[in-house]
Design a protein around this motif. Structure first.
Motif, short mmCIF file in Angstrom:
data_model
loop_
_atom_site.label_atom_id
_atom_site.label_comp_id
_atom_site.label_asym_id
_atom_site.label_seq_id
_atom_site.Cartn_x
_atom_site.Cartn_y
_atom_site.Cartn_z
N ASP A 168 1.09 -0.47 0.16
CA ASP A 168 -0.04 0.03 -0.34
C ASP A 168 0.61 1.46 0.00
N LYS A 169 0.10 2.46 -0.12
CA LYS A 169 0.93 3.66 -0.23
C LYS A 169 0.45 4.45 1.33
N PHE A 170 2.02 4.29 1.81
CA PHE A 170 1.32 5.47 2.89
C PHE A 170 2.11 6.54 3.20
N HIS A 176 -5.00 5.76 0.98
CA HIS A 176 -6.25 5.58 1.35
C HIS A 176 -6.63 5.55 2.95
N MET A 177 -7.86 5.69 3.64
CA MET A 177 -7.46 5.38 4.94
C MET A 177 -6.93 4.50 5.96
N ILE A 182 -2.28 4.30 9.64
CA ILE A 182 -0.92 3.95 10.60
C ILE A 182 0.13 4.72 10.27
N LYS A 183 0.41 5.63 8.87
CA LYS A 183 1.39 6.19 9.29
C LYS A 183 1.18 7.40 9.69
N TYR A 304 9.21 -0.84 5.01
CA TYR A 304 9.08 0.20 4.55
C TYR A 304 9.56 1.19 4.97
N VAL A 305 9.63 1.99 6.23
CA VAL A 305 10.12 2.88 6.58
C VAL A 305 11.57 2.71 7.04
#
Length: 309
Positions: A168-170, A176-177, A182-183, A304-305
């Protein structure tokens, strides 16, 4: 079979490519640098050269409320062109099987819930994502017309509920929600912020399904395509409030702060729950719970982070 998956680098596409029942087939997954779906002639040349037996269309320009409202023109034109070009080229090259992955944004705003497939085009769309919805509706109807007017062609559409998960895109502005929250909560934990803002009053309800569940549904469709309805919702059959999503993510991330509400901000539809009667009759249901899905998505986010550091 030889299967062409458009949008293979997006969240849905990557989840499809992690499903072993899908990847046992010969998969064509050209990146946008190799195949520009906005160019009809490029698609024709590619299909003529590769001759796929089936196309699964999940490419698209996607984003949350902010992104849709800011750039309605591109959300409409790019999604419409990609889909129409691909469907038209597939038809001209005699490809008989086409699975179009659409969106629950195609349903009327604030309509009768749960949303049944026959409610498509029965009332006005949600203004905050109208351009995206119109593009997706155009592709859905093209597939219906081809299946109805050309014997032997099976062009079908899945309408998934909201999705989240691995790949997903963070990005709080464009995602999206669930990944955005989460971020947001992760940043609040790291920065030790005492409060987090929620748009609206938190009572709007949404149906979010883990993306790997959609992949398993697509895998079943590949093996049983003749039995797939022309248009079919794919979802959980139940939903949660925005507050419940925030609370679940807060618990998993062990955030100790509180939430405040900004009721001046847009929240979209108050509820968007899909009717899954056709899905149930077809014989499929999702397996991943909300807690399992968010935990897995959070673990992916941590990777990802770390990659960004």
């Amino acid at each position: 079979m030889k299967i062409f998956i458009s949008g293979s680098n997006g969240m849905v596409g990557r989840n499809l490519l992690e499903n072993e029942d899908i990847t046992k087939h010969d998969i064509l997954k050209p990146p946008s640098s190799e195949l520009n779906l906005l160019n009809f002639n490029d698609i024709k040349i590619y299909l003529k050269k590769t001759k796929p037996d089936m196309i699964i269309h999940c490419a698209g320009k996607v984003g949350g409320i902010q992104a849709n409202m800011k750039d309605m023109y591109k959300f409409f034109t790019e999604n419409a062109l990609m889909g129409i070009n691909l469907v038209k080229a597939a038809k001209e090259h005699g490809i008989k099987k086409f699975l179009n992955l659409s969106s629950s944004c195609t349903y009327p705003r604030n309509y009768k819930n749960p949303l049944k497939e026959e409610y498509i085009l029965q009332a006005e769309l949600e203004p905050t994502n109208e351009g995206y919805a119109l593009a997706k509706l155009s592709i859905l109807k093209m597939c219906e017309y081809i299946s109805r007017e050309y014997p032997g062609y099976q062009y079908k559409t899945f309408i998934p509920c909201n999705l989240y998960g691995r790949w997903d895109k963070f990005d709080e502005a464009n995602s999206h929600m669930i990944p955005a929250v989460i971020k947001k909560i992760y940043n609040a934990v790291v920065s030790k912020l005492p409060e987090i803002e929620i748009w609206g009053d938190g009572t709007a309800r949404r149906e979010f399904m883990y993306a790997s569940d959609l992949a398993s549904c697509v895998a079943k469709a590949i093996e049983n395509f003749e039995d797939v309805p022309s248009v079919m919702n794919v979802g959980l059959g139940f939903d949660y409030s925005i507050n419940e999503y925030y609370e679940t993510i807060k618990k998993i991330l062990e955030y100790k702060g509180s939430f405040i509400y900004n009721t001046s901000m847009p929240v979209g539809m108050k509820q968007k729950l899909l009717n899954i009667d056709l899905q149930s009759k077809w014989g499929w249901k999702p397996q991943v719970s909300l807690e399992q899905g968010i935990e897995r998505t959070y673990q992916f986010f941590l990777g990802y982070v770390n990659d960004k550091v």
